[in-house]
Write an enzyme that holds these catalytic residues in place. Structure first.
Site, short mmCIF file in Angstrom:
data_model
loop_
_atom_site.label_atom_id
_atom_site.label_comp_id
_atom_site.label_asym_id
_atom_site.label_seq_id
_atom_site.Cartn_x
_atom_site.Cartn_y
_atom_site.Cartn_z
N GLY A 108 38.56 39.18 33.85
CA GLY A 108 38.26 38.71 35.21
C GLY A 108 38.79 39.65 36.29
O GLY A 108 38.22 39.72 37.38
N GLU A 111 36.21 42.18 36.60
CA GLU A 111 35.06 41.55 37.28
C GLU A 111 35.32 41.45 38.79
O GLU A 111 34.41 41.66 39.60
CB GLU A 111 34.78 40.17 36.69
CG GLU A 111 34.07 40.30 35.34
CD GLU A 111 34.01 39.01 34.54
OE1 GLU A 111 35.01 38.26 34.54
OE2 GLU A 111 32.97 38.76 33.90
C1 HXC Z 1 47.84 34.80 31.45
C2 HXC Z 1 48.88 36.83 31.34
C3 HXC Z 1 47.63 37.48 31.27
C4 HXC Z 1 46.45 36.68 31.33
C5 HXC Z 1 49.20 38.96 31.17
N1 HXC Z 1 49.80 37.78 31.27
N2 HXC Z 1 47.86 38.81 31.17
N3 HXC Z 1 48.97 35.51 31.42
N4 HXC Z 1 46.62 35.35 31.41
N5 HXC Z 1 45.25 37.22 31.32
C6 HXC Z 1 51.25 37.54 31.29
C7 HXC Z 1 51.86 37.65 29.92
O1 HXC Z 1 51.68 36.47 29.18
C8 HXC Z 1 53.31 37.89 30.25
O2 HXC Z 1 53.92 36.68 30.61
C9 HXC Z 1 53.22 38.75 31.52
O3 HXC Z 1 51.91 38.52 32.05
C10 HXC Z 1 53.37 40.22 31.23
O4 HXC Z 1 52.45 40.58 30.23
P1 HXC Z 1 52.86 41.33 28.87
O5 HXC Z 1 51.81 41.01 27.87
O6 HXC Z 1 54.27 41.06 28.52
O7 HXC Z 1 52.75 42.85 29.36
P2 HXC Z 1 52.38 44.13 28.49
O8 HXC Z 1 53.07 44.09 27.15
O9 HXC Z 1 52.59 45.29 29.39
O10 HXC Z 1 50.80 43.99 28.19
C11 HXC Z 1 49.89 44.06 29.24
C12 HXC Z 1 48.49 43.60 28.76
C13 HXC Z 1 48.60 42.19 28.12
C14 HXC Z 1 47.94 44.57 27.74
C15 HXC Z 1 47.57 43.56 30.00
O11 HXC Z 1 49.35 41.33 29.01
C16 HXC Z 1 47.30 41.53 27.83
O12 HXC Z 1 46.64 41.87 26.83
N6 HXC Z 1 46.89 40.55 28.67
C17 HXC Z 1 45.67 39.80 28.45
C18 HXC Z 1 44.47 40.63 28.88
C19 HXC Z 1 43.17 39.85 28.64
O13 HXC Z 1 42.85 39.47 27.48
N7 HXC Z 1 42.40 39.63 29.71
C20 HXC Z 1 41.13 38.92 29.64
C21 HXC Z 1 41.36 37.45 29.81
S1 HXC Z 1 39.89 36.54 29.61
P3 HXC Z 1 55.35 36.25 30.03
O14 HXC Z 1 55.58 34.89 30.60
O15 HXC Z 1 55.22 36.29 28.54
O16 HXC Z 1 56.30 37.30 30.57
C22 HXC Z 1 39.08 36.69 31.03
C23 HXC Z 1 37.81 35.89 31.15
C24 HXC Z 1 37.16 36.06 32.49
O17 HXC Z 1 39.45 37.37 31.93
C25 HXC Z 1 36.23 34.91 32.75
C26 HXC Z 1 35.63 34.93 34.14
C27 HXC Z 1 36.58 34.75 35.25
#
Ligand code: HXC
Length: 257
Positions: A108, A111
């Site tokens: 997102g 996006e």
């Molecule tokens: C909720 C999130 C998040 C997300 C990161 N965080 N991305 N929380 N939703 N999308 C939170 C983590 O849980 C963590 O919280 C804190 O942010 C820091 O993230 P880390 O993972 O510890 O950091 P890092 O190791 O540097 O990794 C960074 C990262 C990873 C590679 C970006 O966070 C990641 O893979 N995030 C998810 C990315 C993702 O899949 N995005 C797409 C989502 S689906 P805590 O509390 O543990 O410290 C989507 C659908 C869109 O977007 C639909 C239309 C709108």
């Protein structure tokens, strides 16, 4: 001006929205998206504002929709609340929107950047659609924007694999505009915004409409819309000012009327 998940700032004619949920890498929960959309609409109505800038922080533009929030969803809650429909309102903003991207722009978050008109990114920015790895897919325009920007084959490859795209690759495929050193992203985005504030606002608005129409309309329809928009510019004082300034060999001063 502050809301729960965004900071709002005005620098002269530039309206700035900073995503502000740093502990979650600016993961976009629904209240945050509502706040962004409402603020974009407010800037769109504000006569003082000519250009809008959207930015995150040095670690992330936004790492996607909030996964924890999405885990509560069911097909029926999604159908009944239609949470992604609000994003369509971004496409109705008439003023130029520039995204300044440092760090992650994923799912997102990517996006949201793709909804902006121009994207300036840091060399180490990471763009991508990791949704496939969560067993879902992009839902706020990702498949559409990316395909229009880079074509079907490359879009499928990126979205299927869910891998990150570097800023250099994104620029190569025309997905973003400019790549600069991380510490210069904001400066470059503001420089570009300032340049745009000097242009005739009515021209910018009608150009935006015509360029977006080029992606959807058949050629003759698009040309017709372009012509109409050209003719409309002659209703503005800025058209007179622009041509008069040329004749008088001085820079124009556009007022947006
Ligand atoms: C909720 C999130 C998040 C997300 C990161 N965080 N991305 N929380 N939703 N999308 C939170 C983590 O849980 C963590 O919280 C804190 O942010 C820091 O993230 P880390 O993972 O510890 O950091 P890092 O190791 O540097 O990794 C960074 C990262 C990873 C590679 C970006 O966070 C990641 O893979 N995030 C998810 C990315 C993702 O899949 N995005 C797409 C989502 S689906 P805590 O509390 O543990 O410290 C989507 C659908 C869109 O977007 C639909 C239309 C709108």
């Amino acid at each position: 001006m502050s809301k729960t998940y965004i900071n709002v700032l005005k620098e002269g004619p530039i309206g700035i929205i900073q995503l502000n949920r740093p502990n979650a890498l600016n993961a976009l929960n629904r209240l945050m998206v509502d706040e962004i959309v409402e603020q974009l609409e407010e800037f769109n109505r504000d006569d003082q504002i000519r250009v809008i800038l959207l930015k995150g922080n040095h670690r992330a533009f936004a790492a996607g929709a909030d996964i924890e929030e999405m885990m509560e969803d069911t097909p029926l809650t999604l159908e009944m609340t239609d949470p992604f429909a609000v994003w369509d309102r971004i496409s109705l903003i008439k003023k130029p929107i520039i995204a300044a991207v440092n760090g992650f722009a994923l799912g997102g978050g990517f996006e949201l950047a793709l909804h902006c008109d121009l994207i300036i990114a840091a060399e180490d920015a990471k763009f991508g659609f990791p949704e496939v790895k969560l067993g879902v897919m992009p839902g706020a325009g990702g498949t559409q924007f990316l395909t229009k920007a880079m074509g079907r084959r490359k879009a499928l490859e990126w979205i299927w694999l869910g891998e990150s795209m570097s800023a250099k690759e994104a620029a190569h495929y025309g997905v973003i505009n400019r790549v600069v050193a991380p510490e210069l992203v904001e400066e470059e985005a503001m420089r570009l915004a300032n340049q745009l504030t000097k242009q005739a606002p009515i021209s910018l608005r009608l150009i935006k409409e015509a360029v977006y129409a080029a992606e959807d309309l058949p050629l003759l329809e698009g040309k017709k819309l372009e012509r109409k928009n050209f003719y409309v510019t002659f209703a503005s004082e800025d058209q007179n000012e622009g041509m008069q300034a040329f004749k008088e060999k001085r820079p124009p001063s556009f007022k947006g009327v």
